[in-house]
Design a protein around this motif. Structure first.
Motif, PDB file in Angstrom:
ATOM      1  N   ARG A   1      50.494 -70.061 -32.202  1.00  0.00           N
ATOM      2  CA  ARG A   1      51.281 -70.688 -33.257  1.00  0.00           C
ATOM      3  C   ARG A   1      52.445 -69.816 -33.719  1.00  0.00           C
ATOM      4  NH1 ARG A   1      48.496 -74.848 -35.957  1.00  0.00           N
ATOM      5  NH2 ARG A   1      46.753 -75.510 -34.664  1.00  0.00           N
TER       6      ARG A   1
ATOM      7  N   ASP B   1      42.184 -75.413 -30.981  1.00  0.00           N
ATOM      8  CA  ASP B   1      43.183 -74.653 -30.221  1.00  0.00           C
ATOM      9  C   ASP B   1      42.540 -74.010 -28.997  1.00  0.00           C
ATOM     10  OD1 ASP B   1      45.155 -75.298 -32.086  1.00  0.00           O
ATOM     11  OD2 ASP B   1      45.488 -73.223 -32.747  1.00  0.00           O
TER      12      ASP B   1
ATOM     13  N   TYR C   1      47.873 -79.663 -31.467  1.00  0.00           N
ATOM     14  CA  TYR C   1      48.761 -80.818 -31.619  1.00  0.00           C
ATOM     15  C   TYR C   1      49.786 -80.933 -30.498  1.00  0.00           C
ATOM     16  CZ  TYR C   1      51.258 -77.344 -34.524  1.00  0.00           C
ATOM     17  OH  TYR C   1      51.837 -76.205 -35.009  1.00  0.00           O
ATOM     18  N   ASP C   2      49.844 -79.951 -29.623  1.00  0.00           N
ATOM     19  CA  ASP C   2      50.638 -80.085 -28.392  1.00  0.00           C
ATOM     20  C   ASP C   2      49.856 -80.846 -27.323  1.00  0.00           C
ATOM     21  OD1 ASP C   2      52.734 -78.678 -29.518  1.00  0.00           O
ATOM     22  OD2 ASP C   2      52.171 -76.763 -28.586  1.00  0.00           O
ATOM     23  N   HIS C   3      48.562 -81.051 -27.555  1.00  0.00           N
ATOM     24  CA  HIS C   3      47.678 -81.688 -26.580  1.00  0.00           C
ATOM     25  C   HIS C   3      47.039 -82.984 -27.084  1.00  0.00           C
ATOM     26  CE1 HIS C   3      47.788 -78.047 -24.050  1.00  0.00           C
ATOM     27  NE2 HIS C   3      47.868 -77.424 -25.197  1.00  0.00           N
TER      28      HIS C   3
END
Length: 98
Positions: free
Chosen positions: A93, A40, A48-50
């Motif tokens: 998050r 992160d 997980y957005d990247h």
């Protein structure tokens, strides 16, 4: 450093070195928690957005994985605050702690 060596360094750091060095005042002790926090931070947000695929370390760019390893090493060396990194990860998050 080749990709296989980079991934091996990541796995050793997060599965062996950091858990073995965990101090009572550290917010986490398990490999997957160290991985979440460091990825992160290296991504500047929820990993997980990247990183589209799992396992994240296998699909992260070399630069992200290198940054995550550097942060983990800084934690081991007492030069990075694991608690602060964890708090930021949780904020990203939507799980801010008090």
């Amino acid at each position: 450093m080749g990709r296989a060596a980079l991934e091996a360094q990541w796995l050793k750091l997060t599965r062996e070195d950091l858990p073995a060095a965990a101090k009572p005042d550290w917010p986490v002790r398990f490999d997957h928690c160290f991985q979440r926090i460091l990825l992160d931070a290296a991504c500047g947000g929820v990993w997980y957005d990247h990183i589209a695929k799992r396992p994240a370390y296998a699909h992260a760019s070399d630069s992200v994985l290198t940054e995550a390893i550097s942060l983990g090493q800084a934690v081991l060396d007492g030069k990075a605050d694991l608690s602060a990194l964890n708090r930021q990860s949780l904020v990203w998050r939507g799980k801010a702690i008090r």
